[in-house]
Design an enzyme around this catalytic site. Sequence first.
Site, PDB file in Angstrom:
ATOM      1  N   CYS A   1      -2.128 -23.812   1.725  1.00 16.12           N
ATOM      2  CA  CYS A   1      -1.354 -24.268   2.890  1.00 16.12           C
ATOM      3  C   CYS A   1      -1.329 -23.213   3.999  1.00 16.12           C
ATOM      4  CB  CYS A   1       0.065 -24.626   2.463  1.00 16.12           C
ATOM      5  SG  CYS A   1       0.866 -23.342   1.519  1.00 16.12           S
TER       6      CYS A   1
HETATM    7  C1  LIG Z   1      -1.118 -24.195  -2.692  1.00 15.65           C
HETATM    8  S1  LIG Z   1      -1.825 -23.428  -4.054  1.00 15.65           S
HETATM    9  C2  LIG Z   1      -1.820 -24.752  -5.198  1.00 15.65           C
HETATM   10  C3  LIG Z   1      -0.623 -24.759  -6.045  1.00 15.65           C
HETATM   11  C4  LIG Z   1      -0.667 -25.796  -7.140  1.00 15.65           C
HETATM   12  N1  LIG Z   1      -0.890 -27.125  -6.633  1.00 15.65           N
HETATM   13  C5  LIG Z   1       0.664 -25.787  -7.879  1.00 15.65           C
HETATM   14  O1  LIG Z   1       1.366 -26.750  -7.805  1.00 15.65           O
HETATM   15  O2  LIG Z   1       0.964 -24.783  -8.542  1.00 15.65           O
HETATM   16  C6  LIG Z   1      -3.511 -23.358  -3.639  1.00 15.65           C
HETATM   17  C7  LIG Z   1      -4.365 -22.681  -4.715  1.00 15.65           C
HETATM   18  O3  LIG Z   1      -5.719 -22.886  -4.392  1.00 15.65           O
HETATM   19  C8  LIG Z   1      -6.438 -21.755  -4.836  1.00 15.65           C
HETATM   20  N2  LIG Z   1      -7.749 -21.775  -4.164  1.00 15.65           N
HETATM   21  C9  LIG Z   1      -8.026 -21.381  -2.903  1.00 15.65           C
HETATM   22  N3  LIG Z   1      -9.322 -21.600  -2.633  1.00 15.65           N
HETATM   23  C10 LIG Z   1      -9.867 -22.147  -3.756  1.00 15.65           C
HETATM   24  C11 LIG Z   1     -11.171 -22.585  -4.111  1.00 15.65           C
HETATM   25  N4  LIG Z   1     -12.181 -22.521  -3.253  1.00 15.65           N
HETATM   26  N5  LIG Z   1     -11.359 -23.088  -5.342  1.00 15.65           N
HETATM   27  C12 LIG Z   1     -10.338 -23.168  -6.230  1.00 15.65           C
HETATM   28  N6  LIG Z   1      -9.083 -22.760  -5.950  1.00 15.65           N
HETATM   29  C13 LIG Z   1      -8.854 -22.258  -4.739  1.00 15.65           C
HETATM   30  C14 LIG Z   1      -5.532 -20.602  -4.455  1.00 15.65           C
HETATM   31  O4  LIG Z   1      -5.850 -19.445  -5.212  1.00 15.65           O
HETATM   32  C15 LIG Z   1      -4.164 -21.180  -4.795  1.00 15.65           C
HETATM   33  O5  LIG Z   1      -3.779 -20.842  -6.101  1.00 15.65           O
END
Ligand SMILES: C[S@@+](CC[C@H](N)C(=O)[O-])C[C@H]1O[C@@H](n2cnc3c(N)ncnc32)[C@H](O)[C@@H]1O
Length: 527
Positions: A285
């Site tokens: 986000c």
């Molecule tokens: C907003 S958090 C998601 C939280 C999750 N939905 C929860 O409820 O706990 C976004 C996550 O996406 C991961 N992320 C960012 N880029 C990514 C990628 N290219 N592939 C996989 N994960 C990624 C980040 O490390 C982060 O942990």
Amino acid sequence: MHLPSPDLDGLPDGLAPLAPLGEALADGTRRRVLTILVRDGRAYPSVMARELGVSRTALSHHLNELRSNGLVVSTREGRRQRQELSSLELRRALHDLVSVDGSTAGHGQLQAQDPLTRAESPIGSISPADEPHDPRPVLLVPSRIASTHPHHEPRALTAEQRAAFRQIARLSRSTKAAALAGTGARPLHEVNQPALRPVDLMPETPRRGLQALSLFSGGGGLDLGFHRAGFAHVASFELLQDAAATLQKAHPDWQVFGGAAGDVGEVDWRSWRDQVDVLHGGPPCQPFSVAGRQRGQLDPRDGWPAFVRAVRAVRPLAFVAENVPALTSRKFAAYVEQVITGPLSRDYTITRMLLRSEDFGVPQTRRRVVWVGFRRRRQAARYTPPSPTHAWTPPGEPPSGLPRTMGVREALGLPDIGFDCLSPTIRSTLTGPRHTTSILNSTAAQRVFERLQVWPNGVAPDRERARAFVAANGHFRLAVPDVALLQGFPEDWPFQGATYMQLGQIGNAVPPPMAYAVAQSMAAALT
Ligand SMILES: C[S@@+](CC[C@H](N)C(=O)[O-])C[C@H]1O[C@@H](n2cnc3c(N)ncnc32)[C@H](O)[C@@H]1O
């Protein structure tokens, strides 16, 4: 005359890093902006616009270009944005290339003009030999904190800021060491016994043959909610190794892809095609959050294109996507239409909803925008967004008829002080400019925590250590399990990594009881 193309094979392109500089120097206004910054060390847009005789809008465009090329950094100073070259080396190199007054190349031609630098010093004062003597250094140096996330942006600090942070950290370390050695202030309270049990907000539903695929899984907020609502996960993908480790520790039998293997931008989704009922995910986000720079698709963390690509490749019966409400602001309307809802609405009927965590029993003010999409019309028509299961009513107000959401003090099991309320939104940073064990999001949040007599900084890894390390003002020091609980995670959810990393996973998460309510609403339409 036609010149033959040179044969460049095998010749290393060692000057490639200078390409952005070349682009910047090709534009007259940008050259002059750089000239001012070499000359003065720092400058403010209003003053620069006046000196250059250009509008603020035009200047802002040029500054944006210079920033996105990594040549200039800006730092907020109250209502002003201080502009500086991004490194001491760059300033020195530009000065050495040509005298910034345009006359001759070389050293020492120019007097520093900024009252914040030594007025008498020539620009040669930025030579290493002089640096330690400068009482007011003005240049930013990148943070030396080791990065543990590919998207971590170390914060550049002035020497003064770094010294101040170091002093606070030293003081805090010695107080903490004394506390843990038993020679510090006497603990003020017993280990708290929380009254809230988040699992009670998510009664486990028997498996119902529904399969979920999780993207951007983080520490597992959405995954936990869907799991407790009866979904089985076929796989979870998360870039951050520690977060993937959390999920794997919580569910050793799950297929969790972490690190490079968890990068959703790199996965070939074909093997999952038509295999899952719900694909869910919350792309980062930070590119859209009002707490960040809101660079949207220009932010390398923007994960929406990868999410949409996955949905279109996997073709689940339904998808769930969540993010910060700022993504629904006018600023991002075109982005959402072009990148998210436009492409997905070709195959899915989409519903958008705004959910509040306190409506699902979570003792925190947190808003999330959620899009759900159904491929089959019949299921889309059957879909009803989740209704609140709980309500927060401030003490003294008439009850709403729904079960009561607890306030922070009640949820954590702290003594009654005649005041209680929801926690302000817990800070959600992980890839931001600074590693932190604070959960503060704003100064308004700080005021709320003061009234709650809860100390939101220096969160301890566990309750024993929180209790021993007394906050200077005597307020209750939080521990990781307390913060987890304020986000609706069971207090024993096994977050992995350093304390700031665990807090980052918590702050990034969808509160599991909110995820549970969404999952239940999806299951009702799908079965
Ligand atoms: C907003 S958090 C998601 C939280 C999750 N939905 C929860 O409820 O706990 C976004 C996550 O996406 C991961 N992320 C960012 N880029 C990514 C990628 N290219 N592939 C996989 N994960 C990624 C980040 O490390 C982060 O942990």
